[in-house]
Motif scaffolding. Structure first.
Motif, PDB file in Angstrom:
ATOM      1  N   ALA A  14       0.662  -1.320   0.060  1.00  0.00           N
ATOM      2  CA  ALA A  14       0.151  -0.010  -0.111  1.00  0.00           C
ATOM      3  C   ALA A  14       0.499   1.085   0.032  1.00  0.00           C
ATOM      4  N   VAL A  15       1.198   1.470   0.774  1.00  0.00           N
ATOM      5  CA  VAL A  15       2.724   2.348   0.592  1.00  0.00           C
ATOM      6  C   VAL A  15       3.299   2.540  -0.457  1.00  0.00           C
ATOM      7  N   SER A  16       3.988   1.640  -0.856  1.00  0.00           N
ATOM      8  CA  SER A  16       4.561   1.706  -2.384  1.00  0.00           C
ATOM      9  C   SER A  16       3.607   2.595  -3.676  1.00  0.00           C
ATOM     10  N   ALA A  17       2.717   1.937  -3.094  1.00  0.00           N
ATOM     11  CA  ALA A  17       1.507   2.531  -3.698  1.00  0.00           C
ATOM     12  C   ALA A  17       1.170   3.423  -4.483  1.00  0.00           C
ATOM     13  N   VAL A  18       1.283   4.326  -2.746  1.00  0.00           N
ATOM     14  CA  VAL A  18       0.863   5.569  -2.887  1.00  0.00           C
ATOM     15  C   VAL A  18       1.935   6.283  -3.225  1.00  0.00           C
ATOM     16  N   VAL A  19       3.255   5.893  -3.123  1.00  0.00           N
ATOM     17  CA  VAL A  19       5.104   6.801  -3.349  1.00  0.00           C
ATOM     18  C   VAL A  19       4.679   6.533  -4.563  1.00  0.00           C
ATOM     19  N   VAL A  20       4.260   5.986  -5.210  1.00  0.00           N
ATOM     20  CA  VAL A  20       4.573   5.699  -7.564  1.00  0.00           C
ATOM     21  C   VAL A  20       3.118   6.478  -7.180  1.00  0.00           C
ATOM     22  N   LEU A  21       2.358   6.673  -6.775  1.00  0.00           N
ATOM     23  CA  LEU A  21       0.452   7.084  -7.078  1.00  0.00           C
ATOM     24  C   LEU A  21       1.041   9.184  -6.767  1.00  0.00           C
ATOM     25  N   VAL A  22       2.035   8.827  -6.051  1.00  0.00           N
ATOM     26  CA  VAL A  22       2.639  10.337  -6.110  1.00  0.00           C
ATOM     27  C   VAL A  22       3.684  11.531  -6.760  1.00  0.00           C
ATOM     28  N   THR A  23       4.736  10.357  -7.001  1.00  0.00           N
ATOM     29  CA  THR A  23       5.681  10.887  -7.466  1.00  0.00           C
ATOM     30  C   THR A  23       6.101  10.920  -9.109  1.00  0.00           C
ATOM     31  N   CYS A  24       5.055   9.721  -9.412  1.00  0.00           N
ATOM     32  CA  CYS A  24       4.714   9.625 -10.831  1.00  0.00           C
ATOM     33  C   CYS A  24       3.222   9.815 -11.565  1.00  0.00           C
ATOM     34  N   VAL A  25       1.778   8.855 -10.780  1.00  0.00           N
ATOM     35  CA  VAL A  25       0.759   8.781 -12.079  1.00  0.00           C
ATOM     36  C   VAL A  25       0.621  10.501 -11.859  1.00  0.00           C
ATOM     37  N   MET A  26       0.546  10.751 -10.302  1.00  0.00           N
ATOM     38  CA  MET A  26       0.355  12.417  -9.915  1.00  0.00           C
ATOM     39  C   MET A  26       0.922  13.216 -11.097  1.00  0.00           C
TER      40      MET A  26
END
Length: 210
Positions: free
Chosen positions: A26-38
């Motif tokens: 879950a933490v990894s998914a949030v990191v990817v979301l904030v740093t890459c996807v957004m």
């Protein structure tokens, strides 16, 4: 043949390990979301990593494309009519008790880099008319001719015409209301494009908005 031995309970992951793995995922998914996807999808970069990785620029381009598509999809309320003779007589008059300005003539040239946009507006009274002629050299441009009404809300939109990958256009623009009226251009080619605008008619000011 013998069936494979059933693993003992001790060989199965414990509930604690499962919870820990889920939390890490879950933490990894949030990191990817904030740093890459957004940054890449919405040009939102709270950590600054998107800018470092070049993803924020990608998101800005996508956001700009989406806004442009929405603008092009909006119905125009009034379409100007083409005119072969730009020196045709333009009627003089007055509106709201204010005299129409004298006939003025101006020209402006702007170079647009790939993906760059610009906007030129004329200050006009309701009923005022200008003959215009714009041309691009180096490639076609997307354009949106519209007006900004004095005191109108931000959601207000009044279009006179729009198009994609055009290199020239001539016509007469008649102001539907007091305000700013003019042209938005964007260069979607991979090369620099120069747009040159010539206007003649009843306006008090020509201004390059950006």
């Amino acid at each position: 043949m013998y069936n494979a031995e059933i693993p003992k309970d001790i060989e199965l992951p414990s509930s604690r390990k499962l919870i820990k793995s889920t939390a890490i995922a879950a933490v990894s998914a949030v990191v990817v979301l904030v740093t890459c996807v957004m940054p890449a999808e919405y040009a939102i970069d709270p950590t600054g990593m998107g800018k470092v990785l070049g993803l924020t620029k990608m998101g800005e381009i996508k956001k700009s494309l989406d806004m442009e598509e929405v603008a092009i999809a909006q119905p125009t309320q009034q379409v100007h009519q083409s005119s072969e003779n730009l020196n045709s007589t333009i009627p003089l008059g007055s509106t709201n008790g204010m005299a129409m300005p004298a006939i003025a003539k101006e020209t402006i040239s702007i170079e647009l880099k790939p993906n760059q946009s610009t906007e030129v507006k004329l200050t006009m009274l309701k009923g005022a008319s200008v003959a215009f002629d714009w041309k691009s050299s180096g490639g076609g441009l997307n354009y949106d001719t519209h007006g900004d009404k004095v005191g109108a809300p931000k959601t207000f939109y009044h279009g006179y015409g729009k198009g994609k990958n055009e290199t020239t256009q001539q016509g007469v623009l008649k102001a539907a209301f007091d305000g700013k009226h003019g042209w938005f251009w964007r260069n979607r080619t991979e090369n620099p494009v120069t747009v040159t605008l010539l206007v003649e008619g009843q306006f008090s000011e020509m201004k390059k908005v950006f």
